[in-house]
Write a protein that holds these residues in place. Structure first.
Motif, PDB file in Angstrom:
ATOM      1  N   LEU A 252      54.264  44.298  37.980  1.00 29.38           N
ATOM      2  CA  LEU A 252      53.497  43.078  38.234  1.00 29.38           C
ATOM      3  C   LEU A 252      52.137  43.140  37.533  1.00 29.38           C
ATOM      4  CD1 LEU A 252      52.998  40.375  39.659  1.00 29.38           C
ATOM      5  CD2 LEU A 252      52.290  41.667  41.691  1.00 29.38           C
ATOM      6  N   ASN A 253      51.475  44.298  37.631  1.00 31.40           N
ATOM      7  CA  ASN A 253      50.183  44.460  36.949  1.00 31.40           C
ATOM      8  C   ASN A 253      50.331  44.278  35.445  1.00 31.40           C
ATOM      9  OD1 ASN A 253      48.783  44.955  39.319  1.00 31.40           O
ATOM     10  ND2 ASN A 253      49.013  47.183  39.178  1.00 31.40           N
ATOM     11  N   TYR A 254      51.372  44.867  34.910  1.00 31.48           N
ATOM     12  CA  TYR A 254      51.617  44.757  33.466  1.00 31.48           C
ATOM     13  C   TYR A 254      51.790  43.290  33.067  1.00 31.48           C
ATOM     14  CZ  TYR A 254      53.991  45.204  28.963  1.00 31.48           C
ATOM     15  OH  TYR A 254      54.340  45.071  27.652  1.00 31.48           O
ATOM     16  N   LEU A 255      52.597  42.575  33.827  1.00 36.69           N
ATOM     17  CA  LEU A 255      52.868  41.177  33.501  1.00 36.69           C
ATOM     18  C   LEU A 255      51.636  40.294  33.676  1.00 36.69           C
ATOM     19  CD1 LEU A 255      56.392  40.905  35.162  1.00 36.69           C
ATOM     20  CD2 LEU A 255      55.922  40.736  32.714  1.00 36.69           C
ATOM     21  N   SER A 256      50.756  40.690  34.590  1.00 38.24           N
ATOM     22  CA  SER A 256      49.553  39.889  34.828  1.00 38.24           C
ATOM     23  C   SER A 256      48.449  40.182  33.808  1.00 38.24           C
ATOM     24  CB  SER A 256      49.017  40.141  36.240  1.00 38.24           C
ATOM     25  OG  SER A 256      48.524  41.456  36.365  1.00 38.24           O
ATOM     26  N   GLU A 257      48.611  41.283  33.091  1.00 34.45           N
ATOM     27  CA  GLU A 257      47.603  41.667  32.089  1.00 34.45           C
ATOM     28  C   GLU A 257      48.085  41.424  30.658  1.00 34.45           C
ATOM     29  OE1 GLU A 257      46.980  45.733  33.107  1.00 34.45           O
ATOM     30  OE2 GLU A 257      46.072  45.264  35.053  1.00 34.45           O
ATOM     31  N   ARG A 258      49.385  41.300  30.525  1.00 30.42           N
ATOM     32  CA  ARG A 258      49.995  41.131  29.197  1.00 30.42           C
ATOM     33  C   ARG A 258      50.116  39.648  28.865  1.00 30.42           C
ATOM     34  NH1 ARG A 258      51.395  45.174  25.376  1.00 30.42           N
ATOM     35  NH2 ARG A 258      53.170  44.477  24.134  1.00 30.42           N
TER      36      ARG A 258
END
Length: 284
Positions: A252-258
């Motif tokens: 989720l963090n990755y998708l929210s930062e990418r």
């Protein structure tokens, strides 16, 4: 006055839509035609499919009444092709009492239906929020929020996160069943493996799931492990991986930062909404 056995039955089963709608149909028949009245499966099915949208459930399946028959704790019984409410569940009651029970069921499900619609509206409203609020919402749905069906939010949200994460890498994750459906141990499916999901993974649940879908590679997804669970059991040729909230939050963090982050989080929320529409069989 409500019969004590019926009162106990309602306390246990009133939140189970397929059970209580079948009972409600037979109760209406009692109100109209007397305590000894019966209905065939076809007659129940016809009425069930006229009212199912009120209960947020799909069309009739025969096991909705068949699996209730023959169990002393259930109010429905069967003789040949006729279904009826057991006499001991309505003994001592009259027509006004039956109407009181019918009204109780109707009011309860009107309230639940309103709650479901508010819940769905809240999910949809997140699409208009800021990126940070969207991410917080998804995380809460994954870790904290519970519906009447325990584990429903975790399964739906973990699927939605994984679906977008894998989709962005060219893989497709699918979910055909709903929570508590007879899915044979397959919650999500991918090209070469199945995903088995639970809120709390313990030794018993692990063994049960491992015995399901023989010889098929799988990935376990869980919100927590029981205190005495030994991760060494994951060293099994059928287990490709296991995912805890730590990994799911990392995705989720990755998708929210990418970039495109907005699109990624919107896709997750849209998937959550779509899956809950299937869960509740929302009727437009």
């Amino acid at each position: 006055m409500i019969n004590k056995e019926l009162e106990t039955y309602l306390e246990r089963r009133i939140n189970e839509a397929t059970v209580i709608l079948s009972f409600r149909i037979l109760l209406e028949n009692v109100i109209n035609n007397g305590a000894k009245s019966t209905l065939t499966k076809t007659q129940i099915e016809e009425e069930f499919n006229r009212q199912n949208y009120k209960y947020g459930i799909s069309t009739f399946r025969s096991d909705y009444v068949l699996r209730q028959s023959g169990n002393d704790k259930n109010a429905i019984s069967q003789h040949k092709d006729q279904f009826f409410i057991k006499p001991n569940f309505i003994q001592g009651m009259n027509t006004p009492d039956f109407r009181e029970v019918a009204n109780l069921i109707d009011q309860h499900w009107d309230k639940l239906s309103q709650e479901q619609h508010r819940f769905m509206n809240n999910i949809e409203a997140q699409l208009e929020k800021t990126l940070g609020i969207k991410k917080d919402f998804i995380e809460k749905m994954l870790l904290k929020v519970e519906t009447r069906k325990k584990g429903q939010c975790f399964e739906v949200t973990s699927f939605s996160i994984l679906k977008v994460y894998l989709q962005n890498r060219g893989f497709e994750l699918n979910r055909y069943s709903t929570v508590y459906s007879n899915d044979g141990g397959i919650d999500f499916t991918a090209q070469n493996a199945v995903y088995q999901v639970t809120t709390k993974l313990d030794k018993r649940k692990f063994k049960e799931d491992l015995n399901k879908v023989p010889l098929k590679h799988r990935i376990f997804v869980f919100r927590e492990l029981s205190a005495n669970f030994d991760k060494k059991v994951f060293d099994n040729e059928l287990i490709l991986d296991y995912l805890s909230p730590t990994e799911l939050i990392d995705y989720l963090n990755y998708l929210s930062e990418r970039e495109p982050a907005e699109r990624n989080l919107n896709k997750i929320i849209e998937n959550i909404l779509s899956e809950f529409k299937r869960e509740y069989y929302v009727s437009k």
